[in-house]
Motif scaffolding. Structure first.
Motif, PDB file in Angstrom:
ATOM      1  N   LYS A 217       0.855  -1.184   0.000  1.00  0.00           N
ATOM      2  CA  LYS A 217       0.000   0.000   0.000  1.00  0.00           C
ATOM      3  C   LYS A 217       0.889   1.231   0.000  1.00  0.00           C
ATOM      4  O   LYS A 217       2.117   1.136  -0.055  1.00  0.00           O
ATOM      5  CB  LYS A 217      -0.929  -0.008   1.211  1.00  0.00           C
ATOM      6  CG  LYS A 217      -0.228  -0.167   2.544  1.00  0.00           C
ATOM      7  CD  LYS A 217      -1.231  -0.397   3.673  1.00  0.00           C
ATOM      8  CE  LYS A 217      -0.508  -0.667   4.991  1.00  0.00           C
ATOM      9  NZ  LYS A 217      -1.454  -0.920   6.089  1.00  0.00           N
TER      10      LYS A 217
ATOM     11  N   ASP B 298      -2.361   5.716   7.143  1.00  0.00           N
ATOM     12  CA  ASP B 298      -2.434   4.442   6.440  1.00  0.00           C
ATOM     13  C   ASP B 298      -3.329   4.619   5.219  1.00  0.00           C
ATOM     14  O   ASP B 298      -4.529   4.816   5.353  1.00  0.00           O
ATOM     15  CB  ASP B 298      -3.008   3.388   7.389  1.00  0.00           C
ATOM     16  CG  ASP B 298      -2.930   1.986   6.821  1.00  0.00           C
ATOM     17  OD1 ASP B 298      -2.056   1.753   5.976  1.00  0.00           O
ATOM     18  OD2 ASP B 298      -3.747   1.131   7.218  1.00  0.00           O
TER      19      ASP B 298
ATOM     20  N   PHE C 282      -4.017   3.463   0.839  1.00  0.00           N
ATOM     21  CA  PHE C 282      -3.700   2.531  -0.236  1.00  0.00           C
ATOM     22  C   PHE C 282      -3.091   3.268  -1.427  1.00  0.00           C
ATOM     23  O   PHE C 282      -2.013   2.937  -1.886  1.00  0.00           O
ATOM     24  CB  PHE C 282      -4.951   1.763  -0.658  1.00  0.00           C
ATOM     25  CG  PHE C 282      -4.687   0.698  -1.685  1.00  0.00           C
ATOM     26  CD1 PHE C 282      -3.820  -0.355  -1.410  1.00  0.00           C
ATOM     27  CD2 PHE C 282      -5.291   0.743  -2.926  1.00  0.00           C
ATOM     28  CE1 PHE C 282      -3.559  -1.342  -2.359  1.00  0.00           C
ATOM     29  CE2 PHE C 282      -5.046  -0.234  -3.879  1.00  0.00           C
ATOM     30  CZ  PHE C 282      -4.176  -1.280  -3.600  1.00  0.00           C
TER      31      PHE C 282
ATOM     32  N   THR D  14      -9.144   4.102  -1.466  1.00  0.00           N
ATOM     33  CA  THR D  14      -9.065   2.870  -0.688  1.00  0.00           C
ATOM     34  C   THR D  14      -8.805   1.660  -1.579  1.00  0.00           C
ATOM     35  O   THR D  14      -9.029   1.688  -2.795  1.00  0.00           O
ATOM     36  CB  THR D  14     -10.377   2.634   0.068  1.00  0.00           C
ATOM     37  OG1 THR D  14     -11.436   2.414  -0.881  1.00  0.00           O
ATOM     38  CG2 THR D  14     -10.718   3.832   0.960  1.00  0.00           C
ATOM     39  N   ARG D  15      -8.361   0.597  -0.955  1.00  0.00           N
ATOM     40  CA  ARG D  15      -8.184  -0.661  -1.674  1.00  0.00           C
ATOM     41  C   ARG D  15      -9.527  -1.147  -2.221  1.00  0.00           C
ATOM     42  O   ARG D  15      -9.602  -1.657  -3.344  1.00  0.00           O
ATOM     43  CB  ARG D  15      -7.584  -1.717  -0.738  1.00  0.00           C
ATOM     44  CG  ARG D  15      -7.243  -3.021  -1.444  1.00  0.00           C
ATOM     45  CD  ARG D  15      -6.662  -4.065  -0.511  1.00  0.00           C
ATOM     46  NE  ARG D  15      -6.216  -5.227  -1.273  1.00  0.00           N
ATOM     47  CZ  ARG D  15      -5.000  -5.416  -1.740  1.00  0.00           C
ATOM     48  NH1 ARG D  15      -4.064  -4.486  -1.517  1.00  0.00           N
ATOM     49  NH2 ARG D  15      -4.684  -6.488  -2.445  1.00  0.00           N
TER      50      ARG D  15
END
Length: 417
Positions: free
Chosen positions: A148, A165, A167, A176-177
């Motif tokens: 990521k 955190d 992606f 986002t993932r």
């Protein structure tokens, strides 16, 4: 791993490289209207002309060699609207300046043309589809493992938002993932929704939405959230202001980031020490991690200024300064031996010693009060060194008060390799 075009052309008339490039530069300036005149930056360096048509994309480069003019452009950072704009601009330039562009030629050694096919077919929906397919291809690459923190369509020197955190990050924000998993599983008829969300300029016309998204992208990726340091930063603030202003003219109901826009306008109107607004926009409102020389990294407040002083990388704001210089050493010397030879404790008899050891990198440093008689200044210093196999980084952090010692130590501890 991007989209764009690469063309070459025979210029009828003059064969002098400098004259040809200057003619193109003058033509581009004359032909760029409205917001594109605001965006335009022209840089003629020796034998290469760089034309920046949009602040969120790499400049178009042109050079003249052995009677042939070469032109290359990347367009996927902005989107299909930008791609179409450039194609039509250089087609017109070819006619007006008597340049016989080669738009489709492939040999064993090189290939020229428009990677999207738009120049030949002028099918804008097909161009949008091509850009969306490129984005879908990225999703396949990103999702093949558990990694990521990818940066997409951002300048190479963009610092990463620290302690976050994510992606994927692009100039329009974080993705986002799950968003990329959805994209990966869509067929061509369903890709428009994702392309419209991801690209700055999705539609053909430079409408209000395009202008707002350009301003937002610049707030996120380029704005330093401090008083403009130089003409370049002042120009950036002016471009952001112009984007929102022109968007409102085109569509009074369009939504713009009002708090962030007010911040920009305040500095343009001459105010000082403007408070950074609380909003989700602006990567550098947060602590950010910079890549520095020798594969070292450091985390500092995002609103700090940054620059180079010869071989030293410097970050500063107000009365705080962080200076880093990287050195290498031969493989015959162990990191422990190198560390023992640097910043001897005997040279800092009254300083507080600090240590660092994460199992891979070792370091030591000293915190002390310093009186600079030559500059008639007094301040606190943290001087430290960290050593890794074959490389060490020497750091000096200046700060005004002992109350800021914990901040200085935190910045020094953030240095990794």
């Amino acid at each position: 791993m991007g989209l764009g075009f690469s063309i070459k052309g025979k210029v009828n008339g003059t064969t002098d490289s400098e004259s040809i490039l200057q003619i193109i530069a003058d033509y581009t300036e004359a032909e760029s209207k409205g917001i594109f005149a605001t965006f335009l930056e022209i840089d003629l360096e020796e034998d290469t002309l760089y034309l920046s048509f949009h602040p969120c994309e790499e400049p178009v480069s042109l050079f003249f060699e052995e009677g042939i003019l070469f032109c290359s452009a990347k367009t996927n950072s902005v989107g299909p609207g930008y791609h179409a704009y450039l194609i039509e601009f250089f087609e017109k330039a070819g006619k007006d300046l008597s340049i016989d562009w080669v738009w489709n030629e492939t040999t064993d050694d090189e290939s020229f043309g428009d990677e999207t096919g738009y120049q030949e077919n002028k099918d804008f929906p097909a161009l949008q589809e091509c850009m969306a397919e490129w984005l879908q291809m990225l999703s396949t690459i990103f999702l093949k493992d558990d990694q990521k923190g990818y940066l997409v369509s951002l300048p190479a020197n963009t610092p990463r938002v620290a302690h976050k955190d994510f992606f994927v990050a692009s100039s329009l924000g974080f993705w986002t993932r799950n968003w990329f998993e959805e994209l990966q599983n869509k067929d061509l008829t369903e890709l428009e929704k994702y392309g419209k969300q991801f690209f700055i300029w999705w539609d053909k016309e430079p409408d209000a939405r395009f202008l707002v998204r350009t301003g937002v992208a610049l707030l996120n990726a380029d704005c330093g959230w401090h008083a403009p340091l130089d003409d370049d930063e002042m120009m950036l603030y002016e471009i952001i202001d112009k984007c929102f202003e022109e968007a409102k003219k085109l569509n009074p109901d369009v939504i713009v980031p009002e708090k962030d826009w007010e911040y920009i306008k305040a500095y343009l109107e001459g105010e000082e020490d403007v408070e950074i607004p609380e909003s989700p926009l602006g990567f550098r409102k947060n602590a950010v991690t910079y890549d520095i020389a020798g594969d070292w990294k450091i985390t500092v407040p995002g609103f700090f200024y940054s620059g180079l002083d010869e071989e030293t990388e410097v970050f500063w704001f107000g009365d705080k300064t962080v200076r880093n210089t990287v050195y290498s050493f031969d493989s015959e010397t162990t990191p422990e031996e190198m560390l023992a030879s640097l910043l001897s404790e005997e040279d800092y008899p009254s300083a507080e010693k600090i240590l660092y050891d994460d199992g891979k990198i070792k370091g030591h440093g000293y915190v002390y009060y310093y009186i600079n008689a030559e500059e008639e200044a007094e301040y606190w210093l943290l001087q430290g060194v960290k050593v890794e196999e074959g490389s060490f980084i020497f750091t000096t952090i200046c700060f005004a008060s002992l109350d800021e010692k914990d901040w200085a130590v935190e910045v020094w501890n953030s240095i990794t390799h």
